[in-house]
Scaffold this motif. Structure first.
Motif, short mmCIF file in Angstrom:
data_model
loop_
_atom_site.label_atom_id
_atom_site.label_comp_id
_atom_site.label_asym_id
_atom_site.label_seq_id
_atom_site.Cartn_x
_atom_site.Cartn_y
_atom_site.Cartn_z
N ARG A 96 7.65 -1.48 95.37
CA ARG A 96 7.13 -1.98 96.55
C ARG A 96 8.23 -3.05 97.21
O ARG A 96 8.45 -2.41 98.45
N LYS A 97 8.10 -3.44 96.79
CA LYS A 97 9.22 -4.93 97.18
C LYS A 97 10.70 -4.11 98.23
O LYS A 97 11.63 -4.06 98.88
N VAL A 143 12.52 5.65 106.90
CA VAL A 143 13.39 4.74 106.27
C VAL A 143 14.49 4.59 106.88
O VAL A 143 15.14 4.57 107.85
N GLN A 162 14.57 -1.06 103.97
CA GLN A 162 14.42 -1.63 105.33
C GLN A 162 14.72 -2.56 106.31
O GLN A 162 15.15 -2.22 107.19
N ARG A 163 14.73 -3.56 105.22
CA ARG A 163 15.63 -4.36 105.82
C ARG A 163 17.48 -4.64 105.85
O ARG A 163 17.58 -4.42 107.15
N THR A 220 16.01 -11.63 99.52
CA THR A 220 15.40 -11.35 100.57
C THR A 220 15.86 -10.46 100.72
O THR A 220 15.29 -9.23 101.81
N ASP A 221 17.17 -10.12 100.71
CA ASP A 221 18.06 -8.95 100.72
C ASP A 221 19.37 -8.53 99.79
O ASP A 221 19.28 -9.36 98.98
N TYR A 243 12.65 3.26 94.50
CA TYR A 243 11.21 3.20 95.40
C TYR A 243 9.55 3.92 94.85
O TYR A 243 10.31 4.94 93.97
N THR A 279 17.12 -1.72 109.67
CA THR A 279 17.73 -2.50 110.62
C THR A 279 18.71 -3.45 110.99
O THR A 279 19.33 -3.38 111.78
N ASP A 327 5.25 3.66 94.38
CA ASP A 327 4.15 2.89 95.49
C ASP A 327 3.63 2.32 94.12
O ASP A 327 2.26 3.06 93.49
N THR A 349 10.72 -2.57 100.81
CA THR A 349 11.40 -3.24 102.20
C THR A 349 12.70 -3.82 102.15
O THR A 349 13.23 -4.40 103.31
#
Length: 331
Positions: free
Chosen positions: A45-46, A93, A52-53, A298-299, A27, A56, A29, A49
């Motif tokens: 940046r992605k 996170v 984070q996924r 997306t993952d 990561y 979760t 920014d 995310t």
């Protein structure tokens, strides 16, 4: 630490525990950029995310712990003077995950911090009460179950990264690299062939004392019939990764690991962003997980499910799925 997971992923089979796995989040920014060799685009940046996924999903699935395989922040943070803030963002996170997160270090951590700084940071898991860590060292082990031990290596104990230039460890790495690589840029493998392409500055090595420690751990595990998972940022088996990303003394590491192949279930690594896998002659599964920072999905993570007789690594998005048999059944 015993695992208490009880969710079933295979009908009729009870999961002993579940382990989250992620590698090379890197990561920062900053805007997307190509890698050093201008061959692959990185989504800095992605990557946050995607982490984070993963957190979760792991939390929802009641995963018992997470293995973070190194390079959780990118080297560009050093240039931007954002090393500490980027790491703080990552831990905002990771703290949402209710269980322990075990870390190993990659080259990008060492672009941002010295190894002594990392030992005093949240990226050093050897201080966790359940971990066995030799005094003053940065490699460690812990039990996930009485029949399963995880051994976490420091693949940069001998390195030109994160160490004083006058240290014995730095000088040893410099001799190994310059003795095989005459390029002005020591991160370049140009002109090197086969596994000699590993002699670049972005790789490191295990010390003789770490190899001895690993040998002792595997010998004890074999005697007690305990399964072992080995974790390190750098791959050690040439069929499982690009030769440029192998541990500097991968031959020595493979000698130790295969000598005690009866107890080793798998070796898990990152570093090579394309990823790869192979099973060696001792039946050990070697998995190199792809770089999350370069994922277009997306993952980008995996969850390993430990059963009484097997380990199934379920990949999601850019991560593949693997299955291997335990050395000793868990009863």
């Amino acid at each position: 630490m015993d695992c208490n997971g009880n969710t079933e992923s295979i009908p009729g089979k009870e999961v002993v525990c579940k382990i989250g796995i992620i590698a090379d989040v890197q990561y920062a920014d900053i805007n997307d950029k190509y890698n050093f060799r201008k061959t692959r685009l990185r989504f800095y940046r992605k990557a946050l995310t995607l982490l984070q996924r993963a957190v979760t999903d792991w939390s929802a699935e009641k995963v018992d712990c997470v293995l973070q395989l190194g390079d959780v922040i990118d080297g560009f943070n050093k240039d931007e003077n954002t090393s500490k803030s980027a790491l703080a963002t990552i831990f905002e996170v990771l703290r949402r995950f209710p269980g322990p997160v075990y870390h190993t270090w990659g080259n990008h951590e060492l672009y941002n911090f010295t190894q002594e700084e990392l030992k005093r940071s949240a990226l050093f898991s050897g201080i966790m009460p359940e971990c066995e860590c030799p005094k003053g060292k940065s490699y460690y082990s812990f039990h996930l179950h009485r029949k399963l031990k995880v051994v976490v290596l420091n693949c940069y104990e001998i390195s030109m990264l994160g160490l004083p230039e006058d240290s014995a460890e730095y000088k040893q790495a410099e001799a190994m690299i310059k003795g095989n690589n005459s390029n002005e840029n020591l991160n370049s493998p140009d002109g090197l062939r086969g596994t000699c392409r590993r002699f670049v500055k972005l790789n490191g090595a295990l010390s003789a004392s770490q190899l001895k420690w690993l040998t002792e751990h595997l010998r004890e595990a074999e005697s007690a019939k305990v399964n072992v998972i080995i974790v390190g940022h750098c791959p050690i088996y040439k069929q499982s990764a690009n030769s440029m990303d192998l541990l500097l003394n991968c031959t020595d590491a493979m000698t130790v690991v295969t000598e005690f192949g009866e107890c080793v279930v798998c070796y898990l690594a990152g570093h090579d962003h394309e990823g790869g896998s192979s099973v060696d002659s001792s039946g050990i599964l070697h998995v190199t997980f792809p770089g999350t920072v370069e994922s277009m999905e997306t993952d980008s993570y995996a969850t390993a499910h430990l059963y009484n007789d097997k380990l199934i690594i379920l990949g999601k998005g850019s991560y593949s799925t693997y299955k291997t048999t335990l050395r000793y059944p868990i009863d």
